[in-house]
Design an enzyme around this catalytic site. Structure first.
Site, PDB file in Angstrom:
ATOM      1  N   GLU A  38       0.946  -1.152   0.060  1.00  0.00           N
ATOM      2  CA  GLU A  38       0.035   0.124   0.165  1.00  0.00           C
ATOM      3  C   GLU A  38       0.761   1.030   0.069  1.00  0.00           C
ATOM      4  O   GLU A  38       1.811   1.321   0.822  1.00  0.00           O
ATOM      5  CB  GLU A  38      -0.896   0.097   1.231  1.00  0.00           C
ATOM      6  CG  GLU A  38      -1.760   1.101   1.486  1.00  0.00           C
ATOM      7  CD  GLU A  38      -2.667   1.477   0.139  1.00  0.00           C
ATOM      8  OE1 GLU A  38      -3.321   0.357  -0.291  1.00  0.00           O
ATOM      9  OE2 GLU A  38      -2.728   2.458  -0.177  1.00  0.00           O
ATOM     10  N   THR A  84      -6.210   2.678  -5.261  1.00  0.00           N
ATOM     11  CA  THR A  84      -6.073   1.201  -4.875  1.00  0.00           C
ATOM     12  C   THR A  84      -6.724   0.411  -6.190  1.00  0.00           C
ATOM     13  O   THR A  84      -6.251  -0.400  -6.574  1.00  0.00           O
ATOM     14  CB  THR A  84      -6.177   0.592  -3.558  1.00  0.00           C
ATOM     15  OG1 THR A  84      -5.664   1.174  -2.605  1.00  0.00           O
ATOM     16  CG2 THR A  84      -6.223  -0.990  -3.507  1.00  0.00           C
ATOM     17  N   HIS A 200      -0.905   3.418   4.823  1.00  0.00           N
ATOM     18  CA  HIS A 200      -1.855   4.205   4.138  1.00  0.00           C
ATOM     19  C   HIS A 200      -2.079   5.609   5.008  1.00  0.00           C
ATOM     20  O   HIS A 200      -1.990   5.601   6.096  1.00  0.00           O
ATOM     21  CB  HIS A 200      -3.030   3.451   4.259  1.00  0.00           C
ATOM     22  CG  HIS A 200      -4.325   3.935   3.159  1.00  0.00           C
ATOM     23  ND1 HIS A 200      -4.810   5.291   3.642  1.00  0.00           N
ATOM     24  CD2 HIS A 200      -4.817   3.645   2.104  1.00  0.00           C
ATOM     25  CE1 HIS A 200      -5.581   5.575   2.619  1.00  0.00           C
ATOM     26  NE2 HIS A 200      -5.749   4.431   1.601  1.00  0.00           N
TER      27      HIS A 200
HETATM   28  C1  GP9 Z   1      -9.158   0.228   1.284  1.00  0.00           C
HETATM   29  C2  GP9 Z   1      -7.779   0.187   0.727  1.00  0.00           C
HETATM   30  C3  GP9 Z   1      -7.350   1.784   0.509  1.00  0.00           C
HETATM   31  O1  GP9 Z   1      -9.731  -1.090   1.247  1.00  0.00           O
HETATM   32  O2  GP9 Z   1      -7.535  -0.472  -0.348  1.00  0.00           O
HETATM   33  O3  GP9 Z   1      -7.497   2.210  -0.758  1.00  0.00           O
HETATM   34  P1  GP9 Z   1      -7.055   3.592  -1.224  1.00  0.00           P
HETATM   35  O4  GP9 Z   1      -7.291   4.600  -0.426  1.00  0.00           O
HETATM   36  O5  GP9 Z   1      -5.354   3.532  -1.303  1.00  0.00           O
HETATM   37  O6  GP9 Z   1      -7.411   3.665  -2.823  1.00  0.00           O
HETATM   38 MN    MN Z   2      -3.933   2.260  -2.155  1.00  0.00          MN
END
Ligand code: GP9
Ligand code: MN
Length: 427
Positions: A38, A84, A200
């Site tokens: 992430e 994501t 994140h």
């Molecule tokens: C949430 C995660 C975050 O399930 O996948 O997504 P993002 O904010 O990075 O698009």
């Molecule tokens: Mn992400």
């Protein structure tokens, strides 16, 4: 209509890069484990904060030839507002996300010819996604059906107790730990997608789990970015140990990728301190590098590979490793190991990079001198048009739901969503 799909097909067939014969089919029947890092940008690799490596484990994969990974250090994310979800879409379909919003949310009911469905139909792979968040985030529980994802392990499959969670959901260490028994139970060969979450924005971490000091730029999320990256690195190291113990390491293809940037342009002041360089538009484009690493059983890793490449290239690469002809499908990327791989990486906003020059916010730059190119060559201008054209064709595919008019080969069967269920875990 069907004329539009013909136009797209002509483009992707012309771009197609034929496989490297030595690698075609080498990973046929092997389990594939894809690990999502992430918000992880490549500048973290080998970065030292106060003299200390931030991600020693990932660095060891890059540098230790015995670990058999190939690290692509000029690999870029190509995501847009879907973040994501765009990364997931791009990696499993070799299409781009949309110019606005997320295709996961608005194009979930489209027809796709996605990696999970293809490798299931062609070679009997079971596909599974693992993620410690609710199943409907980014509309995953709907679009996964059309992508052909067989199993989805989401929050109800994990211990989501207070000490196990932070920020968006499950912490990466319990995430990997609790995922291993599920992996062991999957029918083989499998294609498993492990999606981490702790690293994140805004990079929250409990004090007793932080094993590196924050940076000291005074920009809190930039400062903590290194702490959650370290936490992710430790979680990954443990996961590798557990995979080895479970007998799932040695004979599996393992892919590691970063989904998108973690530090936006709002943090340029702090990032100047971190990188020691002014964050110019070109520098910002350079910072869109995310890691891509791959280990292929029985194949020596190449160490660092400098090929300019992007997320759209992953699906054709994997298809060829499994011995499936990428040529049959509508894919915008090309096989990373092909000698005809195209070193041209469009970003979602129409900017793009090539080995020699980049195009950012309407200006061409020389990659080496970092200077503006005041008189772009004919070839550069053509490449600029090509980037826009490619994005436009991809948009046509999604907006017109064009894959419903396309039959890749005589074996292909359209995905029947009624065959897919993602039930809560039974207790
Ligand atoms: C949430 C995660 C975050 O399930 O996948 O997504 P993002 O904010 O990075 O698009
Ligand atoms: Mn992400």
């Amino acid at each position: 209509d069907s004329n539009d799909i013909t136009e797209v097909q002509n483009y992707t067939k012309a771009k197609y890069a034929k496989p490297n014969e030595e690698l075609f089919g080498v990973a046929k029947g092997k389990n594939v484990i894809k690990i999502h890092l992430e918000s992880f940008q490549s500048f973290l690799i080998d970065y030292k904060l106060n003299g200390e490596e931030v991600t020693p484990f990932l660095n060891s994969l890059v540098h230790d030839q015995n670990k058999n990974f190939t690290y692509f250090d000029n690999f870029f994310h190509q995501t847009g507002q879907g973040k994501t979800a765009d990364a997931e879409l791009i990696m499993d379909t070799s299409l781009y996300g949309l110019s606005q919003g997320s295709a996961f949310s608005t194009k979930a009911d489209n027809t796709y010819q996605a990696l999970p469905a293809i490798i299931d139909q062609q070679q009997g792979y079971t596909s599974a996604v693992f993620h410690g968040d609710g199943k409907s985030f980014w509309n995953r529980d709907n679009i996964y059906k059309n992508l052909g994802v067989n199993k989805f392990y989401y929050d109800s499959y994990y211990d989501m107790s207070e000490e196990n969670t932070i920020n968006y959901g499950l912490k990466d260490k319990p995430f990997f730990e609790e995922s291993v028994p599920y992996l062991k139970d999957l029918e083989q060969p499998f294609y498993a997608h492990m999606m981490t979450l702790t690293h994140h924005h805004p990079y929250l971490i409990d004090e007793d789990e932080a094993t590196i000091e924050p940076a000291k730029t005074g920009d809190p999320s930039v400062d903590r970015y290194f702490q959650t990256a370290r936490y992710l690195d430790e979680a990954l190291e443990q996961f590798f140990k557990d995979l080895k113990e479970a007998g799932l390491y040695k004979d599996s293809v393992i892919m590691i990728y970063g989904d998108h940037y973690g530090i936006s342009e709002n943090h340029n002041r702090a990032m100047k301190e971190i990188t020691g360089k002014e964050i110019t538009p070109l520098k910002n484009a350079e910072l869109q590098r995310v890691p891509f690493m791959i280990k292929i059983p029985g194949v020596d890793g190449q160490g660092v590979n400098h090929e300019y490449s992007g997320q759209t290239d992953v699906m054709p690469t994997l298809l060829h490793l499994l011995g499936i002809k990428a040529q049959d499908y509508i894919l915008f990327g090309t096989d990373l190991f092909s000698k005809d791989h195209k070193e041209f990486v469009p970003f979602r906003n129409g900017d793009f990079v090539t080995p020699k020059y980049s195009y950012v916010n309407g200006i061409f730059y020389d990659n080496e001198s970092k200077k503006k190119i005041s008189e772009p060559t004919e070839d550069m201008l053509k490449t600029k048009e090509k980037a826009l054209h490619e994005l436009e064709l991809s948009d046509k595919v999604l907006n017109g739901n064009l894959l419903r008019f396309y039959t890749p080969n005589k074996e292909w069967e359209p995905v029947d969503t009624s065959e897919y269920f993602y039930p809560e875990k039974k207790v």
